[in-house]
Design a protein around this motif. Structure first.
Motif, short mmCIF file in Angstrom:
data_model
loop_
_atom_site.label_atom_id
_atom_site.label_comp_id
_atom_site.label_asym_id
_atom_site.label_seq_id
_atom_site.Cartn_x
_atom_site.Cartn_y
_atom_site.Cartn_z
N PHE A 7 0.83 -1.20 0.00
CA PHE A 7 0.00 0.00 0.00
C PHE A 7 0.87 1.26 0.00
CE2 PHE A 7 -4.62 -0.89 1.00
CZ PHE A 7 -4.57 -2.20 0.58
N THR A 32 2.19 2.03 -3.57
CA THR A 32 1.22 2.14 -4.66
C THR A 32 0.66 3.55 -4.76
OG1 THR A 32 0.58 -0.19 -4.42
CG2 THR A 32 -0.97 1.25 -5.55
N PHE A 34 -4.75 2.87 -6.94
CA PHE A 34 -5.45 1.69 -6.42
C PHE A 34 -6.76 1.49 -7.18
CE2 PHE A 34 -2.88 3.35 -3.01
CZ PHE A 34 -2.47 2.26 -2.25
N PHE A 79 -10.05 -1.28 -7.00
CA PHE A 79 -10.65 -2.39 -6.27
C PHE A 79 -12.00 -2.75 -6.89
CE2 PHE A 79 -8.10 0.05 -3.25
CZ PHE A 79 -7.34 -0.93 -2.62
N ARG A 104 -2.21 10.03 -4.20
CA ARG A 104 -2.74 8.71 -4.55
C ARG A 104 -4.14 8.84 -5.11
NH1 ARG A 104 0.56 7.84 -0.11
NH2 ARG A 104 1.90 6.00 -0.24
N PHE A 138 -7.79 6.47 -5.90
CA PHE A 138 -8.51 5.28 -5.50
C PHE A 138 -9.79 5.14 -6.33
CE2 PHE A 138 -6.16 6.89 -1.92
CZ PHE A 138 -5.55 5.77 -1.37
N SER A 180 -7.97 -6.72 -6.51
CA SER A 180 -7.39 -5.42 -6.22
C SER A 180 -6.19 -5.21 -7.14
CB SER A 180 -6.93 -5.33 -4.76
OG SER A 180 -7.97 -5.69 -3.88
N TYR A 235 -2.81 -2.81 -7.97
CA TYR A 235 -1.86 -1.88 -7.39
C TYR A 235 -0.97 -1.34 -8.52
CZ TYR A 235 -3.69 -4.26 -3.34
OH TYR A 235 -4.55 -4.79 -2.40
#
Length: 284
Positions: A110, A113, A116, A118, A170, A172, A228, A230
């Motif tokens: 994590f 990365t 992300f 998911f 980051r 997500f 998931s 990365y």
């Protein structure tokens, strides 16, 4: 899926390693029978190794390369074989030291990365879970797999891991199937709190939450195992009995394509919130 029947990606990797062993043997001018005789093996063992039916041990590789006068390739072959072993890990083995350690084991991944992705077809993604929702899931894991009961420590570790959502630099992207919203994990109150939490995260910066509605025309975006991503370097997929780690670029690209297709039929923003509030209302 049992450990005696590994997923196709693992089997393909084993077969590729077996092909390398076969090429080394042929380059040395030895037949499979001659190599087996020199190693003190039954001839069938050489065949199983070359066809990927039996994963070679470190010692098998050392013996093979020594007999074929290719000792310089032993280290690389051993590293490859160990990598294949790490691709497919049974949950029971992974969780044998406790659930807290499992939660903490992914922290280095994590940390490094940036992007992300998911997809969850079963439960709310871990980074978006409330404490009670996580507790209900992990209590079920303990009951089903008879793992060490360190649920409270594991819940705390997962909550601590969620801090990464609030760090800069980051991105997500979360995708969930609508039936995840409708599956009651824990109590009705636990589920209501979890769904309310999801509404809150739909407005968070650098984070997108897509919900794939039930009844939508799927096209090429079929439901898949939870996974998931990365960056474009690694995929972790969740199977019933094991976890699968994928790092082969071609396979990672296939997961990226699947994620893109699933994202294309999801709804976001106000439309996603409408599905979530509908699920809350259905709880009564």
């Amino acid at each position: 899926m049992s450990s005696s029947s590994p997923p196709s990606s693992v089997q393909e990797a084993r077969e590729a390693l077996g092909k390398r062993l076969r090429e080394i043997r042929k380059d040395s001018g030895l037949t499979a029978r001659a190599l087996a005789a020199a190693a003190g093996w039954h001839e069938s063992k050489s065949s199983r190794l070359e066809n990927g039916r039996t994963p070679p041990s470190d010692e098998d590789i050392r013996v093979w390369t020594r007999i074929c006068h290719a000792e310089e390739q032993a280290a690389d072959l051993i590293a490859t074989a160990r990598g294949i072993d790490g691709m497919y890990v049974e949950w029971r083995r992974l969780e044998s030291a406790g659930l807290k350690r499992v939660q903490e084991s992914v922290l280095p991944l994590f940390e490094r990365t940036v992007w992300f992705r998911f997809y969850q077809s079963q439960v709310v993604p871990g980074l978006l879970q409330t404490e009670d929702y996580t507790r209900a899931i992990l209590n079920t894991v303990v009951a089903m797999r008879q793992t060490p009961d360190d649920v409270e420590e594991a819940v705390a570790a997962r909550m601590n891991r969620q801090r990464i959502l609030h760090r800069g630099g980051r991105r997500f992207a979360f995708l969930i199937e609508e039936w995840v919203l409708r599956s009651i994990i824990g109590t009705h109150a636990t589920m209501a709190d979890q769904l309310g939490h999801l509404i809150g995260v739909t407005t968070a910066p650098a984070l997108s939450l897509g919900v794939i509605p039930m009844g939508v025309v799927r096209g090429n975006a079929w439901p898949a195992e939870a996974f998931s991503m990365y960056d474009d370097k690694q995929v972790s997929a969740e199977l019933v009995s094991a976890g699968l780690t994928v790092t082969q670029p071609r396979e990672v690209a296939e997961y990226a394509k699947t994620f893109s297709e699933l994202a294309g039929i999801a709804v976001y923003g106000a439309s996603a919130r409408k599905l979530i509030t509908s699920a809350i209302a259905a709880l009564g």
